[in-house]
Write a protein that holds these residues in place. Structure first.
Motif, short mmCIF file in Angstrom:
data_model
loop_
_atom_site.label_atom_id
_atom_site.label_comp_id
_atom_site.label_asym_id
_atom_site.label_seq_id
_atom_site.Cartn_x
_atom_site.Cartn_y
_atom_site.Cartn_z
N THR A 24 0.82 -1.21 0.00
CA THR A 24 0.00 0.00 0.00
C THR A 24 0.86 1.26 0.00
OG1 THR A 24 -0.17 -0.07 2.41
CG2 THR A 24 -1.93 -1.13 1.16
N ILE A 25 2.05 1.17 0.54
CA ILE A 25 2.96 2.32 0.51
C ILE A 25 3.40 2.60 -0.92
CG2 ILE A 25 5.26 3.09 1.20
CD1 ILE A 25 4.77 1.86 3.90
N ILE A 26 3.64 1.56 -1.69
CA ILE A 26 4.04 1.75 -3.08
C ILE A 26 2.90 2.37 -3.88
CG2 ILE A 26 4.71 0.55 -5.20
CD1 ILE A 26 6.30 -1.38 -3.44
N GLN A 27 1.69 1.88 -3.67
CA GLN A 27 0.54 2.43 -4.39
C GLN A 27 0.30 3.89 -4.01
OE1 GLN A 27 -2.48 -0.30 -3.22
NE2 GLN A 27 -1.89 -1.85 -4.74
N GLY A 28 0.38 4.19 -2.73
CA GLY A 28 0.22 5.57 -2.28
C GLY A 28 1.32 6.48 -2.80
N SER A 29 2.53 5.96 -2.89
CA SER A 29 3.64 6.74 -3.42
C SER A 29 3.44 7.05 -4.90
CB SER A 29 4.96 6.00 -3.21
OG SER A 29 5.20 5.80 -1.85
N ILE A 30 2.93 6.10 -5.64
CA ILE A 30 2.68 6.32 -7.07
C ILE A 30 1.60 7.39 -7.26
CG2 ILE A 30 1.72 5.26 -9.16
CD1 ILE A 30 3.21 2.70 -8.36
N VAL A 31 0.51 7.29 -6.52
CA VAL A 31 -0.57 8.28 -6.63
C VAL A 31 -0.07 9.66 -6.23
CG1 VAL A 31 -2.82 8.95 -5.71
CG2 VAL A 31 -2.39 6.57 -6.34
N SER A 32 0.67 9.74 -5.13
CA SER A 32 1.20 11.02 -4.69
C SER A 32 2.18 11.61 -5.71
CB SER A 32 1.91 10.86 -3.35
OG SER A 32 1.02 10.41 -2.37
N ALA A 33 3.02 10.77 -6.28
CA ALA A 33 3.99 11.24 -7.28
C ALA A 33 3.29 11.74 -8.54
CB ALA A 33 4.97 10.14 -7.62
N ILE A 34 2.20 11.08 -8.93
CA ILE A 34 1.44 11.55 -10.11
C ILE A 34 0.85 12.92 -9.84
CG2 ILE A 34 -0.65 11.12 -11.46
CD1 ILE A 34 0.02 8.12 -11.28
N ILE A 35 0.27 13.11 -8.67
CA ILE A 35 -0.33 14.40 -8.33
C ILE A 35 0.73 15.49 -8.27
CG2 ILE A 35 -1.51 15.66 -6.48
CD1 ILE A 35 -3.01 13.01 -5.91
N ILE A 36 1.86 15.20 -7.66
CA ILE A 36 2.94 16.19 -7.59
C ILE A 36 3.49 16.51 -8.97
CG2 ILE A 36 5.32 16.54 -6.78
CD1 ILE A 36 4.48 15.01 -4.22
N ALA A 37 3.68 15.50 -9.82
CA ALA A 37 4.20 15.73 -11.17
C ALA A 37 3.24 16.57 -12.00
CB ALA A 37 4.47 14.39 -11.86
N LEU A 38 1.94 16.34 -11.87
CA LEU A 38 0.98 17.17 -12.59
C LEU A 38 1.00 18.61 -12.09
CD1 LEU A 38 -2.10 14.80 -12.91
CD2 LEU A 38 -0.63 15.62 -14.74
N GLY A 39 1.08 18.79 -10.78
CA GLY A 39 1.19 20.14 -10.23
C GLY A 39 2.45 20.84 -10.68
N GLU A 40 3.55 20.12 -10.72
CA GLU A 40 4.82 20.70 -11.19
C GLU A 40 4.74 21.09 -12.67
OE1 GLU A 40 8.01 21.25 -9.97
OE2 GLU A 40 7.38 20.90 -7.92
N TRP A 41 4.05 20.30 -13.46
CA TRP A 41 3.92 20.62 -14.88
C TRP A 41 3.18 21.94 -15.07
CZ3 TRP A 41 -0.21 20.84 -18.46
CH2 TRP A 41 0.19 20.91 -19.79
N PHE A 42 2.05 22.10 -14.35
CA PHE A 42 1.31 23.35 -14.45
C PHE A 42 2.11 24.52 -13.88
CE2 PHE A 42 -2.40 20.49 -14.74
CZ PHE A 42 -2.92 20.98 -15.93
N PHE A 43 2.85 24.30 -12.81
CA PHE A 43 3.67 25.35 -12.22
C PHE A 43 4.77 25.78 -13.17
CE2 PHE A 43 7.26 26.58 -9.40
CZ PHE A 43 6.70 27.73 -8.89
N HIS A 44 5.42 24.85 -13.83
CA HIS A 44 6.48 25.19 -14.79
C HIS A 44 5.91 25.93 -16.00
CE1 HIS A 44 9.28 21.84 -13.10
NE2 HIS A 44 9.25 22.92 -12.33
N LYS A 45 4.72 25.54 -16.45
CA LYS A 45 4.08 26.26 -17.55
C LYS A 45 3.78 27.70 -17.14
CE LYS A 45 2.65 24.41 -20.99
NZ LYS A 45 3.22 24.38 -22.33
N TYR A 46 3.31 27.90 -15.92
CA TYR A 46 3.04 29.24 -15.42
C TYR A 46 4.32 30.07 -15.36
CZ TYR A 46 2.11 33.01 -12.16
OH TYR A 46 2.04 34.24 -11.59
N LEU A 47 5.38 29.48 -14.81
CA LEU A 47 6.65 30.21 -14.73
C LEU A 47 7.16 30.58 -16.11
CD1 LEU A 47 8.65 28.29 -11.99
CD2 LEU A 47 7.64 30.55 -11.82
#
Length: 66
Positions: A24-47
């Motif tokens: 469950t830690i691996i699954q939670g890490s994958i979901v969290s990493a996807i959310i962070i990566a999507l947020g970073e993509w939008f943040f980099h586009k804004y910058l």
């Protein structure tokens, strides 16, 4: 892609060190990493569009054209 990999590794290692290594830690890490990566993509586009857009300053401000 690198944001996803780095986020996954950091979250997985920290959670495994704190809570033990389970699937469950691996699954939670994958979901969290996807959310962070999507947020970073939008943040980099804004910058890129609003902060590092140097071309607009050269055309609108006359002090840079001297």
């Amino acid at each position: 892609m690198s944001d996803f990999i780095l986020s996954f590794l950091v979250i997985w290692i920290m959670r495994a060190a704190l809570f033990g290594n389970t699937s469950t830690i691996i699954q939670g890490s994958i979901v969290s990493a996807i959310i962070i990566a999507l947020g970073e993509w939008f943040f980099h586009k804004y910058l890129d569009k609003h902060v590092f857009n140097i071309d607009n300053y050269g055309h609108t401000d006359t002090t840079y054209n001297k």
